[in-house]
Motif scaffolding. Sequence first.
Motif, PDB file in Angstrom:
ATOM      1  N   GLN A 389       0.820  -1.216   0.000  1.00 33.61           N
ATOM      2  CA  GLN A 389       0.000   0.000   0.000  1.00 33.61           C
ATOM      3  C   GLN A 389       0.854   1.267   0.000  1.00 33.61           C
ATOM      4  O   GLN A 389       0.402   2.336  -0.424  1.00 33.61           O
ATOM      5  CB  GLN A 389      -0.933   0.003   1.208  1.00 33.61           C
ATOM      6  N   GLY A 419      -0.789  -5.082   3.464  1.00 32.43           N
ATOM      7  CA  GLY A 419      -0.877  -4.108   4.547  1.00 32.43           C
ATOM      8  C   GLY A 419      -0.696  -4.844   5.861  1.00 32.43           C
ATOM      9  O   GLY A 419      -0.629  -6.077   5.892  1.00 32.43           O
ATOM     10  N   ASN A 423      -2.718  -0.792   8.939  1.00 36.71           N
ATOM     11  CA  ASN A 423      -3.229  -0.241   7.686  1.00 36.71           C
ATOM     12  C   ASN A 423      -4.723  -0.491   7.558  1.00 36.71           C
ATOM     13  O   ASN A 423      -5.282  -1.382   8.193  1.00 36.71           O
ATOM     14  CB  ASN A 423      -2.540  -0.891   6.477  1.00 36.71           C
ATOM     15  N   THR A 426      -6.852  -3.641   2.199  1.00 38.75           N
ATOM     16  CA  THR A 426      -6.428  -3.209   0.868  1.00 38.75           C
ATOM     17  C   THR A 426      -7.607  -2.689   0.056  1.00 38.75           C
ATOM     18  O   THR A 426      -7.490  -1.682  -0.657  1.00 38.75           O
ATOM     19  CB  THR A 426      -5.734  -4.372   0.134  1.00 38.75           C
ATOM     20  N   TRP A 429      -8.405   0.693   1.479  1.00 41.08           N
ATOM     21  CA  TRP A 429      -7.360   1.637   1.046  1.00 41.08           C
ATOM     22  C   TRP A 429      -7.605   2.081  -0.394  1.00 41.08           C
ATOM     23  O   TRP A 429      -7.577   3.279  -0.688  1.00 41.08           O
ATOM     24  CB  TRP A 429      -6.000   0.950   1.171  1.00 41.08           C
ATOM     25  N   TYR A 430      -7.864   1.141  -1.267  1.00 39.96           N
ATOM     26  CA  TYR A 430      -8.061   1.489  -2.675  1.00 39.96           C
ATOM     27  C   TYR A 430      -9.308   2.346  -2.857  1.00 39.96           C
ATOM     28  O   TYR A 430      -9.296   3.326  -3.620  1.00 39.96           O
ATOM     29  CB  TYR A 430      -8.160   0.222  -3.523  1.00 39.96           C
TER      30      TYR A 430
END
Length: 524
Positions: A389, A419, A423, A426, A429-430
């Motif tokens: 990430q 991650g 975090n 994923t 995050w995206y």
Amino acid sequence: MRYPNRQKQRKCIIVTTMQHLQRQCGLLLHPTSLPSNLGIGSLGDEAMAFIDLLKQAKVTLWQILPLGPTGYGDSPYAARSTFAGNELLIDLKTLAYEGFLEIGDVLVHPSFPRNRIDYSMVRSFKEPLLKKASDAFLALADSKHKEAYASFCKENAWWLDDYALYQVLCSEYNDSRWNSMWPKDLTLRKPAALKKATDTHKMEIERVKVQQYFFFTQYKAVKDYANANGVSIIGDIPIFVAPDSVDAWTNTRLLKMDKDGMQTASSGVPPDAFSSDGQLWGNPVYNWKEHEKENFAWWIKRIEQTLKLCDIIRIDHFRGFAAYWEVPQGETTAVKGTWVPAPGEKLMAALKQALGDQIPLIAEDLGVITEDVEQLRDSNNLPGMKILQFAFNLENGKLDTTNAYLPHNCQYNSVIYTGTHDNNTTQGWYNELDGVTKDKVRRYLEAPDDQVLWQMIRVLMMSASQYAILPMQDLLGLGSEGRMNVPSTCGQNNWSWQLHSLDIDMWRIDRLRGLIEIYGRIGA
């Protein structure tokens, strides 16, 4: 952050490929996150079933978080002991099978939340039952159990006696802040006060010891089962201890504390692009001169004990062994801190002398990494961490193709993650990226939005890194609702994510196994 030369890395990748070095895949899931109808994951059937799942997918690494008993905030990285186990992980069903609880104790329980742990609710339900089981063990255990328990207490007395008394005193004074809320004689560990407290609370102390025996007995069964099925466990050590811990109470000489047990400095990280105030962690920092006088005996014990619980150790905030950010006590932010050198090379030499040259460590080398940190890591042949990430931080709208976290730049001696526990997932995050960054991610992966997650997993597996690890949430395709922790916060959802079931879509297992096989991450 310094990034190594891309050409140099590619040259290294060619060499390691020619040597046919082994590569492995792992899943990150803390035992508290295992599914359970009793409110929190445990070291029972679900742990064994998870290992079966790993074996089915040909995953050979199970990464967990620190296993210590948690205090305020329930962070595994702020445990009340660096040597004890978290009693909330003890499996009640196993205790019932062994005759120390009634089966009704396990069958009749509150309706716990789904997908999130309510720690207060879990404690209210579980702690009285652990007390009941402890009393039953002391009264009813057969000679085999009693001999094993006596042996456990004897072998672990060097930490267990202090921990048991500490836990009892925390309950007695309804506070773990030993240096400000306890009677002065106990704060200062006056022998007469310690003896009086020990004599007064013999039964309560014994219960704590029994529960530690339960924990370590159950954990050993889980680890033995994992190893027998080709799965190695990656454990975790926070570099600092919590201020409200038995470690701080019993080792003030090894920490920067005054004669009254009050901290004179705290740990943290300096201001950066993410925080103008930095992060003030509040942990006491080490008095390294005292550690050197004792040839790092406390650290040797710490690593040695952790290696009994896991096969590989990840050391959190490894850069603190080269230099750490020290903030004077009384500051409300980390702004006025300074970098203070630490004797990392001497520590590593002492560890090798005591435990052997090949100590299986992973260096968490994220953040502000300088040449001395890299030298300490590389001179001891420790793999560092690469976070996928973090590979897509754009510079003037362009992708930095020399970014050390991009899979094509990773060296063999590293651990690559989509991650970590700190975090976002994923997918989460995206989803939160801006349009320009999303475009660069799609182009790098040659994938549309709905395939980005699995293409991230694919390039993770394809990288040259020795270990490729993804959080369980990424295998499940979860969004931000599956996040484990938001750093520098004490939010209600931190450390509380729980897997609802191990009945996972078979296509996910098949797809992961296919990637493991095609990219040669099948282990030894």
